[in-house]
Design a protein around this motif. Structure first.
Motif, PDB file in Angstrom:
ATOM      1  N   ASN A  74      25.779  20.343  -6.561  1.00  0.00           N
ATOM      2  CA  ASN A  74      25.150  19.362  -7.449  1.00  0.00           C
ATOM      3  C   ASN A  74      24.871  18.069  -6.689  1.00  0.00           C
ATOM      4  O   ASN A  74      25.769  17.529  -6.041  1.00  0.00           O
ATOM      5  CB  ASN A  74      26.062  19.057  -8.637  1.00  0.00           C
ATOM      6  CG  ASN A  74      26.363  20.301  -9.452  1.00  0.00           C
ATOM      7  OD1 ASN A  74      25.524  21.209  -9.543  1.00  0.00           O
ATOM      8  ND2 ASN A  74      27.555  20.369 -10.026  1.00  0.00           N
ATOM      9  N   LEU A  75      23.660  17.601  -6.800  1.00  0.00           N
ATOM     10  CA  LEU A  75      23.289  16.408  -6.054  1.00  0.00           C
ATOM     11  C   LEU A  75      22.529  15.429  -6.953  1.00  0.00           C
ATOM     12  O   LEU A  75      21.547  15.792  -7.597  1.00  0.00           O
ATOM     13  CB  LEU A  75      22.403  16.806  -4.860  1.00  0.00           C
ATOM     14  CG  LEU A  75      21.922  15.677  -3.959  1.00  0.00           C
ATOM     15  CD1 LEU A  75      23.078  15.013  -3.216  1.00  0.00           C
ATOM     16  CD2 LEU A  75      20.880  16.187  -2.953  1.00  0.00           C
ATOM     17  N   VAL A  76      23.024  14.189  -6.982  1.00  0.00           N
ATOM     18  CA  VAL A  76      22.302  13.116  -7.665  1.00  0.00           C
ATOM     19  C   VAL A  76      21.597  12.306  -6.587  1.00  0.00           C
ATOM     20  O   VAL A  76      22.209  11.976  -5.572  1.00  0.00           O
ATOM     21  CB  VAL A  76      23.279  12.220  -8.458  1.00  0.00           C
ATOM     22  CG1 VAL A  76      22.587  10.950  -8.944  1.00  0.00           C
ATOM     23  CG2 VAL A  76      23.875  12.982  -9.634  1.00  0.00           C
ATOM     24  N   MET A  77      20.326  12.034  -6.759  1.00  0.00           N
ATOM     25  CA  MET A  77      19.600  11.208  -5.790  1.00  0.00           C
ATOM     26  C   MET A  77      19.092   9.953  -6.484  1.00  0.00           C
ATOM     27  O   MET A  77      18.498  10.033  -7.559  1.00  0.00           O
ATOM     28  CB  MET A  77      18.430  12.000  -5.202  1.00  0.00           C
ATOM     29  CG  MET A  77      18.890  13.139  -4.322  1.00  0.00           C
ATOM     30  SD  MET A  77      17.567  14.294  -3.945  1.00  0.00           S
ATOM     31  CE  MET A  77      16.478  13.270  -3.002  1.00  0.00           C
ATOM     32  N   MET A  78      19.327   8.807  -5.856  1.00  0.00           N
ATOM     33  CA  MET A  78      18.894   7.533  -6.453  1.00  0.00           C
ATOM     34  C   MET A  78      18.422   6.583  -5.361  1.00  0.00           C
ATOM     35  O   MET A  78      18.527   6.883  -4.180  1.00  0.00           O
ATOM     36  CB  MET A  78      20.059   6.914  -7.240  1.00  0.00           C
ATOM     37  CG  MET A  78      20.469   7.692  -8.482  1.00  0.00           C
ATOM     38  SD  MET A  78      19.205   7.805  -9.766  1.00  0.00           S
ATOM     39  CE  MET A  78      19.228   6.133 -10.417  1.00  0.00           C
ATOM     40  N   GLY A  79      17.914   5.414  -5.781  1.00  0.00           N
ATOM     41  CA  GLY A  79      17.292   4.475  -4.847  1.00  0.00           C
ATOM     42  C   GLY A  79      15.793   4.761  -4.823  1.00  0.00           C
ATOM     43  O   GLY A  79      15.359   5.872  -5.159  1.00  0.00           O
ATOM     44  N   GLY A  80      15.023   3.782  -4.411  1.00  0.00           N
ATOM     45  CA  GLY A  80      13.568   3.909  -4.440  1.00  0.00           C
ATOM     46  C   GLY A  80      13.042   5.129  -3.701  1.00  0.00           C
ATOM     47  O   GLY A  80      12.010   5.701  -4.079  1.00  0.00           O
ATOM     48  N   VAL A  81      13.741   5.570  -2.650  1.00  0.00           N
ATOM     49  CA  VAL A  81      13.262   6.718  -1.863  1.00  0.00           C
ATOM     50  C   VAL A  81      13.303   8.005  -2.698  1.00  0.00           C
ATOM     51  O   VAL A  81      12.567   8.952  -2.426  1.00  0.00           O
ATOM     52  CB  VAL A  81      14.050   6.830  -0.535  1.00  0.00           C
ATOM     53  CG1 VAL A  81      13.632   8.047   0.273  1.00  0.00           C
ATOM     54  CG2 VAL A  81      13.832   5.566   0.314  1.00  0.00           C
ATOM     55  N   PHE A 137      26.493  16.477 -14.645  1.00  0.00           N
ATOM     56  CA  PHE A 137      27.462  17.001 -13.681  1.00  0.00           C
ATOM     57  C   PHE A 137      28.882  16.498 -13.935  1.00  0.00           C
ATOM     58  O   PHE A 137      29.082  15.318 -14.199  1.00  0.00           O
ATOM     59  CB  PHE A 137      27.054  16.611 -12.252  1.00  0.00           C
ATOM     60  CG  PHE A 137      25.695  17.115 -11.836  1.00  0.00           C
ATOM     61  CD1 PHE A 137      25.216  18.351 -12.272  1.00  0.00           C
ATOM     62  CD2 PHE A 137      24.894  16.350 -10.999  1.00  0.00           C
ATOM     63  CE1 PHE A 137      23.960  18.814 -11.880  1.00  0.00           C
ATOM     64  CE2 PHE A 137      23.641  16.802 -10.598  1.00  0.00           C
ATOM     65  CZ  PHE A 137      23.175  18.035 -11.047  1.00  0.00           C
ATOM     66  N   ASP A 138      29.837  17.401 -13.807  1.00  0.00           N
ATOM     67  CA  ASP A 138      31.253  17.010 -13.827  1.00  0.00           C
ATOM     68  C   ASP A 138      31.738  16.734 -12.416  1.00  0.00           C
ATOM     69  O   ASP A 138      32.818  16.175 -12.209  1.00  0.00           O
ATOM     70  CB  ASP A 138      32.105  18.136 -14.432  1.00  0.00           C
ATOM     71  CG  ASP A 138      32.101  18.059 -15.943  1.00  0.00           C
ATOM     72  OD1 ASP A 138      31.714  16.992 -16.467  1.00  0.00           O
ATOM     73  OD2 ASP A 138      32.460  19.057 -16.590  1.00  0.00           O
ATOM     74  N   GLU A 139      30.937  17.185 -11.459  1.00  0.00           N
ATOM     75  CA  GLU A 139      31.307  17.030 -10.042  1.00  0.00           C
ATOM     76  C   GLU A 139      30.017  17.088  -9.251  1.00  0.00           C
ATOM     77  O   GLU A 139      29.142  17.915  -9.532  1.00  0.00           O
ATOM     78  CB  GLU A 139      32.260  18.179  -9.699  1.00  0.00           C
ATOM     79  CG  GLU A 139      32.569  18.450  -8.255  1.00  0.00           C
ATOM     80  CD  GLU A 139      31.465  19.217  -7.547  1.00  0.00           C
ATOM     81  OE1 GLU A 139      31.163  18.859  -6.413  1.00  0.00           O
ATOM     82  OE2 GLU A 139      30.874  20.139  -8.150  1.00  0.00           O
ATOM     83  N   CYS A 140      29.859  16.185  -8.291  1.00  0.00           N
ATOM     84  CA  CYS A 140      28.623  16.187  -7.492  1.00  0.00           C
ATOM     85  C   CYS A 140      28.747  15.260  -6.293  1.00  0.00           C
ATOM     86  O   CYS A 140      29.740  14.554  -6.140  1.00  0.00           O
ATOM     87  CB  CYS A 140      27.437  15.708  -8.355  1.00  0.00           C
ATOM     88  SG  CYS A 140      27.563  13.994  -8.877  1.00  0.00           S
ATOM     89  N   ASN A 141      27.731  15.275  -5.445  1.00  0.00           N
ATOM     90  CA  ASN A 141      27.533  14.213  -4.465  1.00  0.00           C
ATOM     91  C   ASN A 141      26.385  13.339  -4.967  1.00  0.00           C
ATOM     92  O   ASN A 141      25.526  13.810  -5.710  1.00  0.00           O
ATOM     93  CB  ASN A 141      27.160  14.778  -3.092  1.00  0.00           C
ATOM     94  CG  ASN A 141      28.349  15.409  -2.400  1.00  0.00           C
ATOM     95  OD1 ASN A 141      28.374  16.611  -2.150  1.00  0.00           O
ATOM     96  ND2 ASN A 141      29.347  14.607  -2.102  1.00  0.00           N
ATOM     97  N   ILE A 142      26.409  12.086  -4.525  1.00  0.00           N
ATOM     98  CA  ILE A 142      25.306  11.175  -4.860  1.00  0.00           C
ATOM     99  C   ILE A 142      24.746  10.634  -3.555  1.00  0.00           C
ATOM    100  O   ILE A 142      25.505  10.163  -2.705  1.00  0.00           O
ATOM    101  CB  ILE A 142      25.790   9.984  -5.719  1.00  0.00           C
ATOM    102  CG1 ILE A 142      26.622  10.456  -6.913  1.00  0.00           C
ATOM    103  CG2 ILE A 142      24.603   9.149  -6.195  1.00  0.00           C
ATOM    104  CD1 ILE A 142      27.375   9.325  -7.621  1.00  0.00           C
ATOM    105  N   LEU A 143      23.447  10.718  -3.422  1.00  0.00           N
ATOM    106  CA  LEU A 143      22.786  10.179  -2.237  1.00  0.00           C
ATOM    107  C   LEU A 143      21.895   9.024  -2.688  1.00  0.00           C
ATOM    108  O   LEU A 143      20.946   9.227  -3.449  1.00  0.00           O
ATOM    109  CB  LEU A 143      21.942  11.281  -1.571  1.00  0.00           C
ATOM    110  CG  LEU A 143      21.056  10.856  -0.394  1.00  0.00           C
ATOM    111  CD1 LEU A 143      21.883  10.343   0.772  1.00  0.00           C
ATOM    112  CD2 LEU A 143      20.168  12.020   0.051  1.00  0.00           C
TER     113      LEU A 143
END
Ligand SMILES: [Fe+2]
Length: 458
Positions: A236-243, A100-106
Motif C-alpha cells: 500500500n502506497l500513499v503519494m502526496m506533494g505536488g509531484v 489503509f491500515d498500514e502503508c508507506n507514504i511518499l
C-alpha cells in the motif's frame, strides 16, 4: 462543536479545510474565491469559526531555510493554535483520508521547510474499546537543495512555461519528445540547485523543448521508481506533494504492483486538510472531493445532452466545487469525444494546440475502452483502446476519470443519458476555466464565463 480548521497559506495556492470529528465539512481554494490564480493568501471568507485552528507548516523552520537560501520572507498573516511540519501535513492529508491500515507514504514536492522528499511508515493502532489511532513515522528524507519538484519547475521555466503552475503542460509536452538527454538532466537534478532555474549551460541550448521535457520526465520517473523500490516495502502506497499530480509517473509506480492512494489535492492547498486531520488525531471519513462552494440549480439532464448533440460542447456548474486542481464533473467543460473537437476546446480555453484532454467514462465501460491504471480522480494514464482522438494524447494514452454509479456529481446522470442517446459511454472533460484563470466557482462566475466566452453553461 469540535470543529477544527486547517489552514495553508504564504507560498502558493492557499487553502482551508473545516472538519467536525471525522467529517470534512468543507475544503476550499483561496484562488477560486479571490479570483487570483494560485492566490497565496487565504480569503477572509475561508476563516470559519472553529474550536481549534491548525497550520500546515512550521514558519520558524521555513524561515531558517529562507535565510540560508537568501529568499524573501512572507510571514503568514494568520495565527493558529497549533502547527505541524510541512511534509507531515502532506503525509497526513494522504494517510488520514486513505482506507489503509498500514502503508508507506511518499511525499515529493518542491520544498517545504527543508525536506523536499520524505518517506514514512504509517499504521493504525487498535486501542481499547476498538479505538483506532493513526501513526506516522518518517523513515527517510532528502533535504534542500536536492529536490525533484524544484528540478521539474526549473525545466518548466526553461521551456518558457510558468513554474509552480504549468508543470502538467511540461508533462504533456514530454509525449512529443524523446528522452535524448536524460543523463545530462540526471546530472542537473543531482548536482545543481534548481531553485532559481536551470544554469545557463551551453549543452542545454541545442535541446528541443520536447526532448528536454521528455528527458526530465524520464529522470523523475526513474528517481521516483527507485525511491519506491528501495524504501517502500508495503504493497500500500500513499503519494502526496505536488509531484503526485504527475499522472504519467504515477502510472509507472502503479505498474510496480502497488495499491496507490493520492488524495485528490496532494499539493500545499490540500495540506490544510492534513493539518486539520493531525489536530484531530484520527482518520477522516473520505467520501469525495466535492467539498467547496455549492451551486444549487435545477439542471435538466435531457437539455444538457440535447445541447451536446446539437452543439458538441457546454459547461457544467452544479453542486459543490472540487477540492483539487481537476474538474470532476461539477465545474467542467464537457464535449462530444467522437468529433474532432480538440482544437475547438483548446481555442475556447486559450490553451496551446497540442494540449490533450481527458475523458470521463461510465465505470461499467472503462475496461472496454481503456487498459491500464485509472480511477475516479484522473490520477493515472491508461492506454486507449478506441480512436477518439480528442481524448487521446499523442502517445496513445488518456487521463481517465471513471464515473461510478454512486458518484454524486451530475456528470453521472449526464453520462447515462448521453450513452442512451449516442451509444458512447464517455465525454471529454476539462475544467471550466480559461488558461491561467481559476476555475468557475459560483453561479455568478458561471454566467460571466458563459457571456464572455460564448459557451452555454448549465
Ligand atoms: Fe509542499
Amino acid at each position: 462543536m469540535n470543529k477544527i480548521l486547517g489552514l495553508s497559506e504564504g507560498f502558493h495556492d492557499a487553502g482551508a479545510t473545516l472538519i467536525q470529528n471525522s467529517k470534512i465539512l468543507s475544503a476550499t481554494h483561496a484562488e477560486r474565491i479571490s479570483r487570483v490564480k494560485n492566490d497565496r493568501w487565504l480569503h477572509h471568507s475561508q476563516i470559519a469559526e472553529a474550536d481549534t485552528t491548525a497550520f500546515y507548516e512550521k514558519d520558524w523552520l521555513k524561515r531558517t531555510r529562507q535565510i540560508y537560501a537568501r529568499q524573501p520572507y512572507a510571514k503568514p498573516r494568520i495565527k493558529t493554535d497549533v502547527s505541524f511540519y510541512h511534509h507531515q501535513s502532506h503525509a497526513a492529508a494522504g494517510f488520514y483520508t486513505s482506507k489503509f491500515d498500514e502503508c508507506n507514504i511518499l511525499v515529493v514536492d518542491a520544498i517545504g521547510e527543508w525536506d523536499t522528499i520524505s518517506i514514512w511508515k504509517a499504521w493504525v493502532e487498535k486501542g481499547p474499546l476498538g479505538k483506532k489511532r493513526p501513526h506516522m513515522k518518517k523513515i527517510k528524507s532528502f533535504k534542500y537543495p536536492y529536490s525533484i519538484g524544484l528540478f521539474y519547475s526549473a525545466i518548466t521555466k526553461y521551456i518558457g512555461l510558468k513554474p509552480m503552475e504549468d508543470e502538467y503542460i511540461t508533462m504533456g509536452m514530454a509525449g512529443y519528445g524523446d528522452p535524448t538527454d536524460s543523463l545530462l538532466m540526471e546530472n542537473i537534478l543531482k548536482n545543481v540547485n534548481c531553485h532559481k532555474g536551470l544554469p545557463d549551460l551551453p549543452e542545454l541550448r541545442h535541446i528541443s523543448k520536447e526532448n528536454m521535457a521528455a528527458s526530465a520526465q524520464s529522470v523523475i520517473e526513474r528517481e521516483l521508481t527507485k525511491l519506491v523500490l528501495n524504501h517502500c516495502p508495503s504493497r500500500n502506497l500513499v503519494m502526496m506533494g505536488g509531484v503526485a499530480l504527475n499522472c504519467v509517473a504515477n502510472s509507472k509506480i502503479a505498474g510496480l504492483g502497488k495499491n496507490i492512494w493520492i488524495m485528490p489535492n496532494p499539493g500545499d492547498c490540500g495540506s490544510s486538510l492534513g493539518a486539520a486531520a493531525l489536530a484531530y488525531g484520527k482518520k477522516l471519513k473520505w467520501i469525495d472531493p466535492y467539498l467547496g462552494t455549492d451551486i444549487k440549480n435545477d439542471i435538466k439532464i435531457k437539455e444538457v445532452v440535447k445541447h451536446l448533440i446539437d452543439h458538441s460542447y457546454c459547461g457544467i456548474a452544479n453542486g459543490r466545487s472540487e477540492f483539487g486542481p481537476r474538474a470532476l464533473g461539477n465545474r467542467s467543460l464537457i464535449a462530444d469525444p467522437r468529433r474532432d473537437i480538440k482544437d475547438t476546446i483548446n481555442q475556447v480555453k486559450r490553451r496551446q494546440r497540442f494540449r490533450p484532454f481527458g475523458p470521463a467514462i461510465l465505470e461499467e465501460y472503462a475496461d472496454e475502452y481503456f487498459k491500464g491504471p485509472m480511477n475516479e480522480y484522473m490520477q493515472f494514464v491508461a492506454k486507449a483502446k478506441h480512436d477518439y482522438k480528442s481524448v487521446t494524447h499523442v502517445d496513445g494514452t488518456s487521463r481517465v476519470q471513471i464515473v461510478k454509479p454512486d458518484c454524486k456529481s451530475v456528470i453521472r446522470p449526464i453520462l447515462e443519458e448521453w450513452y442512451e442517446k449516442t451509444g458512447c459511454p464517455m465525454l471529454l472533460n476539462t475544467s471550466l476555466n480559461i488558461k491561467g484563470q481559476p476555475m468557475v466557482d459560483t453561479w455568478e462566475d458561471a454566467l460571466a464565463f458563459q457571456k464572455e466566452y460564448n459557451v452555454k453553461v448549465f
